[in-house]
Design a protein around this motif. Structure first.
Motif, short mmCIF file in Angstrom:
data_model
loop_
_atom_site.label_atom_id
_atom_site.label_comp_id
_atom_site.label_asym_id
_atom_site.label_seq_id
_atom_site.Cartn_x
_atom_site.Cartn_y
_atom_site.Cartn_z
N UNK A 1 27.83 71.85 -71.51
CA UNK A 1 29.16 71.26 -71.33
C UNK A 1 29.62 71.61 -69.92
N UNK A 2 30.84 71.22 -69.59
CA UNK A 2 31.38 71.54 -68.27
C UNK A 2 31.50 73.04 -68.05
N UNK A 3 31.47 73.82 -69.13
CA UNK A 3 31.56 75.28 -69.00
C UNK A 3 30.36 75.86 -68.27
N UNK A 4 29.22 75.18 -68.29
CA UNK A 4 28.00 75.77 -67.75
C UNK A 4 28.15 76.09 -66.26
N UNK A 5 28.90 75.27 -65.53
CA UNK A 5 29.00 75.47 -64.08
C UNK A 5 29.83 76.70 -63.70
N UNK A 6 31.07 76.87 -64.21
CA UNK A 6 31.80 78.09 -63.86
C UNK A 6 31.12 79.35 -64.39
N UNK A 7 30.45 79.27 -65.55
CA UNK A 7 29.78 80.45 -66.09
C UNK A 7 28.63 80.86 -65.17
N UNK A 8 27.79 79.91 -64.77
CA UNK A 8 26.68 80.24 -63.88
C UNK A 8 27.20 80.73 -62.53
N UNK A 9 28.26 80.08 -62.03
CA UNK A 9 28.81 80.48 -60.73
C UNK A 9 29.29 81.93 -60.78
N UNK A 10 29.94 82.32 -61.87
CA UNK A 10 30.44 83.69 -61.98
C UNK A 10 29.31 84.69 -62.22
N UNK A 11 28.29 84.29 -62.97
CA UNK A 11 27.15 85.18 -63.18
C UNK A 11 26.41 85.42 -61.86
N UNK A 12 26.35 84.41 -61.01
CA UNK A 12 25.74 84.59 -59.70
C UNK A 12 26.50 85.62 -58.89
N UNK B 1 39.46 79.12 -67.94
CA UNK B 1 39.84 80.50 -68.23
C UNK B 1 38.95 81.09 -69.32
N UNK B 2 38.65 80.30 -70.36
CA UNK B 2 37.78 80.79 -71.42
C UNK B 2 36.37 81.06 -70.87
N UNK B 3 35.89 80.18 -70.00
CA UNK B 3 34.56 80.38 -69.40
C UNK B 3 34.52 81.68 -68.60
N UNK B 4 35.56 81.92 -67.81
CA UNK B 4 35.62 83.14 -67.02
C UNK B 4 35.73 84.37 -67.92
N UNK B 5 36.51 84.25 -68.98
CA UNK B 5 36.71 85.36 -69.90
C UNK B 5 35.39 85.73 -70.58
N UNK B 6 34.65 84.72 -71.06
CA UNK B 6 33.37 85.00 -71.71
C UNK B 6 32.38 85.62 -70.73
N UNK B 7 32.41 85.18 -69.48
CA UNK B 7 31.50 85.75 -68.49
C UNK B 7 31.82 87.21 -68.23
N UNK B 8 33.11 87.55 -68.12
CA UNK B 8 33.50 88.94 -67.92
C UNK B 8 33.02 89.81 -69.08
#
Length: 629
Positions: free
Chosen positions: A134-145, A528-535
């Motif tokens: 989904x669109x979540x994949x991009x912010x999640x990968x960006x933050x994991x990087x 925000x949810x994507x960032x929260x899950x990544x944290x």
């Protein structure tokens, strides 16, 4: 002319029919073409060899040698039977050689295709697994990087029911620089335990189930969580699995499917809480965005033996470049903004905001507090508030219930939306305190006449929700939100009173298009949810911390007037601000400049400043604190 036009199509039709007969026809046509080219050229070669003379029989023999050497047919010259047998033997050898080459090429091609289809097993260890697309994949990968910058080797494995090459191309466009993090894509069904094994979930440090961008995506999330728990090796012990359901009613089912150790969030619940907190604290969304991304400051849990036996108040002033906000006790209990007299025991951890985990170090240089600049102010008297909600979606009822936890008795919220069923829904919203009275009015909030008839200056704040009355949550709903914001801005400019507005958006890219002022905020719930899950995937101990911050009870983040802590226009260091906040039972973590509030990307927010920094606050500036409101 007419005959030629008929013969041409018939010849093409005859040729097409012969080609459909399969391999024999292809071999026949290939042989004819080769002979049609090789024989004449071989004859020309013999004729062109002026140094060679002979009888026509000898010349035919030379032509045959050229043809046979070109076609690898042996080239023997002699009796007809001898020549035919040599041709037969050469054809047999050619057949077996070409078959062997074909088999090898087919095998190699099949292996390459399997690799391109993403069917091989990932052998990485301590990687992060993303299930779904989904669109979540991009912010999640960006933050994991960003989180993996300090690691020598890092990997993210994505499993989705999508072509591997397509996924890699899409990620490459949206996240062009993955630095030292390898992004590995595999094709498979996230609801199939056998397919999940391709990304090695057992060896992963965290498994994140992405939220599908569809209305009924919660069912897919539950099925994916069940598939994860039933994957080989995932049945034993707690699993660091993260997911977010859209509807809060599905959260319990998802938690049961995920099992022990998993973290399941509700997008509606978190978004509603953030909308309520932000509408009462302009600028709060930017604070949370900073805390949830790895580019700036974030939360860390760290042991500090040097503070054992000292108080929480001492810890607040012990770090020059980190901001302390709480303690996690040795038994795992979290205390956010505890009393300053609370003792720090052996085994306790400091909860701090810092640039990185290696920047949380005790200050070794002397510091001072200007106590003459400290101001003690009485808390403002509570009064009834008036809130205007424009638009309606499935989160609206939760927003109203959360707002009831904050406002004083006699407060009012007026809802304006297109959906007439909203009036019936309002009567069933569970208001725990009953401090809030809700009313409804039908209208299209994108129409200027509807907004002008609402007496906007009489409200304390405006909440603009993504209107899903016609089932268009997403980009189309954002279009309506942007139009509503433009209308509000025009009306506010005409009345001379700027209302605090918090708007809900689905796509963060639309924030740059929105007309904003220093009192406006935006909640992009999916991001925000994507960032929260990544944290939480990087530090599972943060799940309880964010749960404490986002709920109405207990301490949370506030932006309070700077004049309530230090004298206006007085130059002080941030140590003085921290000490003044401590005396009021607050933990100061930053400040906001009103003059910079409309300037992206910080919007005036300064989190975790160096405490030796000299500051001068003016009217309208705020101090950011963690406090029990």
């Amino acid at each position: 002319m007419a005959r030629t036009s008929v013969v041409g199509p018939r010849l093409r039709y005859w040729f097409d029919n012969t080609m459909t007969r399969g391999t024999p026809a292809l071999i026949g046509w290939l042989s004819l073409v080769c002979l049609g080219l090789v024989v004449p050229v071989s004859a020309l070669l013999v004729r062109a060899d002026t140094g060679r003379s002979g009888t026509p029989r000898s010349q035919l023999g030379e032509i045959w040698k050229n043809v046979s050497s070109t076609l690898k047919l042996g080239g023997a010259v002699g009796a007809p039977a001898f020549v035919l047998l040599s041709i037969l033997l050469a054809l047999v050898g050619l057949f077996f050689a070409s078959t062997l080459v074909g088999l090898i090429a087919a095998g190699v091609n099949r292996k390459i295709m399997d690799l391109r289809r993403g069917r091989s097993v990932v052998l990485e260890d301590q990687h992060t697994v993303l299930l779904g697309w989904s669109e979540q994949v991009y912010p999640v990968i960006r933050q994991l990087v960003e989180a993996n910058v300090n690691k020598r080797r890092a990997a993210v494995a994505v499993l989705a029911d999508k072509d591997k090459a397509e996924m890699e191309d899409l990620i490459r466009v949206r996240v062009p620089n993955t630095r030292n993090t390898r992004v590995i894509c595999r094709t498979g069904s996230p609801v199939d335990p056998a397919d999940i094994q391709r990304v090695n979930p057992r060896g992963a440090r965290a498994v994140i189930v992405l939220t599908p961008g569809v209305e009924d995506g919660d069912a897919d999330i539950v099925k994916t969580l069940l598939a994860v728990t039933r994957s080989p090796g995932m049945q034993e012990g707690p699993r660091h699995v993260l997911a977010a359901v859209q509807n809060v009613r599905n959260r319990d089912a998802a938690r049961l499917a995920a099992g022990a150790g998993a973290c399941v969030l509700s997008i509606d619940d978190v978004a509603a809480r953030l909308i309520v907190q932000t509408c009462r604290q302009p600028g709060l969304s930017v604070v949370y965005m900073d805390l949830l991304t790895f580019e700036g400051n974030e939360f860390y849990l760290t042991a500090e033996p040097g503070l054992t036996g000292r108080t929480y108040g001492d810890a607040l002033l012990s770090y020059a470049t980190s901001s302390v906000v709480g303690l996690r006790r040795a038994d795992g209990a979290l205390e956010l903004n505890p009393p300053s007299t609370s003792l720090i025991h052996e085994g306790d951890e400091i909860v701090a905001i810092s640039q990185d985990d290696d920047t949380i170090v005790l200050c070794d240089r002397p510091w001072t507090v200007d106590r003459t600049a400290i101001v003690t102010s009485a808390p403002p008297a509570r009064r009834p508030e008036r809130t205007l909600m424009l638009g309606w979606n499935r989160r609206a009822a939760t927003v109203i219930a959360e707002l009831d936890q904050y406002v004083a008795e006699g407060s009012v919220i007026d809802v304006v939306a297109r959906e007439t069923e909203v009036a019936r829904t309002l009567t069933s919203v569970p208001l725990e305190r009953g401090a809030l009275t809700a009313s409804f009015r039908t209208g299209d909030v994108t129409e200027p006449d509807v907004l002008r008839g609402l007496d906007l200056p009489s409200y304390d704040r405006v909440i603009v929700l993504s209107d899903d009355a016609d089932g268009t949550m997403g980009l189309r709903a954002d279009n309506r939100t942007l139009v509503t914001l433009l209308q509000l801005r025009g009306i506010a400019d005409g009345t001379g009173r700027a209302l605090p507005v918090v708007a809900e958006l689905s796509d963060d890219r639309n924030r740059a298009l929105a007309p904003i002022s220093e009192r406006d905020d935006f909640i992009v719930s999916d991001k925000l949810i994507s960032l929260l899950m990544t944290q939480v995937s990087e530090n599972r101990g943060l799940a309880d911390l964010f749960e404490h911050l986002f709920r109405a009870q207990g301490s949370e983040v506030y932006l309070k007037p700077a004049r309530d802590y230090v004298a206006a226009e007085r130059e002080v260091n941030f140590y003085t601000v921290v000490e003044s906040a401590r005396l009021q039972g607050h933990s100061a973590i930053g400040y906001r400049r009103l003059s910079e509030a409309a300037r992206p990307p910080e919007y005036g927010i300064h989190l975790n400043p160096d405490k030796a920094e000299r500051l001068r606050f003016t009217e309208g500036d705020s101090v950011i604190v963690v406090a029990d409101g």
